[in-house]
Design a protein around this motif. Structure first.
Motif, mmCIF file in Angstrom:
data_model
loop_
_atom_site.group_PDB
_atom_site.id
_atom_site.type_symbol
_atom_site.label_atom_id
_atom_site.label_comp_id
_atom_site.label_asym_id
_atom_site.label_seq_id
_atom_site.Cartn_x
_atom_site.Cartn_y
_atom_site.Cartn_z
ATOM 1 N N LEU A 138 0.820 -1.214 0.000
ATOM 2 C CA LEU A 138 0.000 0.000 0.000
ATOM 3 C C LEU A 138 0.853 1.262 0.000
ATOM 4 O O LEU A 138 0.462 2.270 -0.587
ATOM 5 C CB LEU A 138 -0.981 -0.024 1.176
ATOM 6 C CG LEU A 138 -2.092 -1.066 1.009
ATOM 7 C CD1 LEU A 138 -2.915 -1.177 2.280
ATOM 8 C CD2 LEU A 138 -2.970 -0.734 -0.180
ATOM 9 N N VAL A 139 2.009 1.210 0.622
ATOM 10 C CA VAL A 139 2.931 2.350 0.565
ATOM 11 C C VAL A 139 3.338 2.595 -0.887
ATOM 12 O O VAL A 139 3.407 3.735 -1.347
ATOM 13 C CB VAL A 139 4.168 2.111 1.463
ATOM 14 C CG1 VAL A 139 5.283 3.097 1.148
ATOM 15 C CG2 VAL A 139 3.781 2.206 2.926
ATOM 16 N N ARG A 140 3.574 1.521 -1.613
ATOM 17 C CA ARG A 140 3.974 1.631 -3.023
ATOM 18 C C ARG A 140 2.913 2.360 -3.846
ATOM 19 O O ARG A 140 3.233 3.113 -4.755
ATOM 20 C CB ARG A 140 4.205 0.223 -3.587
ATOM 21 C CG ARG A 140 4.932 0.207 -4.896
ATOM 22 C CD ARG A 140 5.272 -1.203 -5.381
ATOM 23 N NE ARG A 140 5.611 -2.123 -4.325
ATOM 24 C CZ ARG A 140 5.230 -3.400 -4.293
ATOM 25 N NH1 ARG A 140 4.500 -3.913 -5.264
ATOM 26 N NH2 ARG A 140 5.585 -4.179 -3.293
ATOM 27 N N TYR A 141 1.641 2.146 -3.514
ATOM 28 C CA TYR A 141 0.565 2.782 -4.270
ATOM 29 C C TYR A 141 0.171 4.154 -3.723
ATOM 30 O O TYR A 141 -0.672 4.830 -4.298
ATOM 31 C CB TYR A 141 -0.647 1.849 -4.348
ATOM 32 C CG TYR A 141 -0.433 0.763 -5.371
ATOM 33 C CD1 TYR A 141 -0.806 0.965 -6.694
ATOM 34 C CD2 TYR A 141 0.180 -0.431 -5.035
ATOM 35 C CE1 TYR A 141 -0.588 -0.007 -7.649
ATOM 36 C CE2 TYR A 141 0.407 -1.413 -5.980
ATOM 37 C CZ TYR A 141 0.023 -1.194 -7.291
ATOM 38 O OH TYR A 141 0.252 -2.158 -8.233
ATOM 39 N N GLY A 142 0.765 4.564 -2.625
ATOM 40 C CA GLY A 142 0.573 5.913 -2.092
ATOM 41 C C GLY A 142 -0.876 6.276 -1.859
ATOM 42 O O GLY A 142 -1.668 5.472 -1.360
ATOM 43 N N HIS A 143 -1.233 7.490 -2.268
ATOM 44 C CA HIS A 143 -2.583 8.016 -2.002
ATOM 45 C C HIS A 143 -3.668 7.313 -2.817
ATOM 46 O O HIS A 143 -4.838 7.396 -2.473
ATOM 47 C CB HIS A 143 -2.628 9.517 -2.255
ATOM 48 C CG HIS A 143 -1.750 10.288 -1.321
ATOM 49 N ND1 HIS A 143 -1.993 10.356 0.027
ATOM 50 C CD2 HIS A 143 -0.611 10.985 -1.537
ATOM 51 C CE1 HIS A 143 -1.052 11.078 0.612
ATOM 52 N NE2 HIS A 143 -0.198 11.463 -0.317
ATOM 53 N N ASP A 144 -3.291 6.628 -3.896
ATOM 54 C CA ASP A 144 -4.292 5.908 -4.686
ATOM 55 C C ASP A 144 -4.796 4.679 -3.942
ATOM 56 O O ASP A 144 -5.956 4.309 -4.062
ATOM 57 C CB ASP A 144 -3.712 5.482 -6.037
ATOM 58 C CG ASP A 144 -3.438 6.666 -6.943
ATOM 59 O OD1 ASP A 144 -4.061 7.733 -6.755
ATOM 60 O OD2 ASP A 144 -2.582 6.520 -7.838
ATOM 61 N N GLY A 145 -3.927 4.037 -3.178
ATOM 62 C CA GLY A 145 -4.320 2.835 -2.452
ATOM 63 C C GLY A 145 -4.779 1.731 -3.388
ATOM 64 O O GLY A 145 -4.611 1.805 -4.601
#
Length: 125
Positions: free
Chosen positions: A25-32
């Motif tokens: 989820l960190v990898r996808y940031g604000h998009d989640g």
């Protein structure tokens, strides 16, 4: 951050599966990601995943937002920055000269690391 909150966060991450979920989820940031995407990316059965997502949401490591019939999960990045700051706030306070080289070698962005403190407790510019 209080010690009790930091302990709760570490307890919530004390699983390889939960670490994998958080890092994804960190990898996808604000998009989640929605739960189905998380399950597919990590090869997890949905019932196992929902157990972990519920625990991580309760500890505030993740935020969740309803999108129609799906739930989108995001890593709570501000909370993780607080935890990192809590862990490093006393960095080299006994020997402040060491901290400059440690910070220079750190892969963390300067905005993630807390300000250096001198032995008097004052922040250095």
């Amino acid at each position: 951050m209080e010690k009790q909150i930091a302990t709760q966060l570490f307890e919530s991450l004390a699983s390889g599966t939960r670490l994998d979920i958080y890092r994804l989820l960190v990898r996808y940031g604000h998009d989640g990601l929605v739960a189905g995407q998380i399950a597919a990316e990590l090869g997890l059965p949905p019932n196992n995943l929902s157990f972990h997502l519920k625990g991580m949401t309760q500890s505030r490591l993740l935020t969740v937002e309803q999108e129609g019939r799906f739930q989108r999960y995001r890593a709570n990045l501000p909370l993780m920055r607080e935890l990192i700051a809590y862990l490093t706030e006393e960095c080299c306070s006994a020997e402040s000269k060491q901290c400059a080289s440690l910070r220079a070698a750190s892969p963390c962005a300067e905005t993630v690391l807390p300000p250096l403190k001198r032995k008097t407790g004052k922040e250095t510019p």
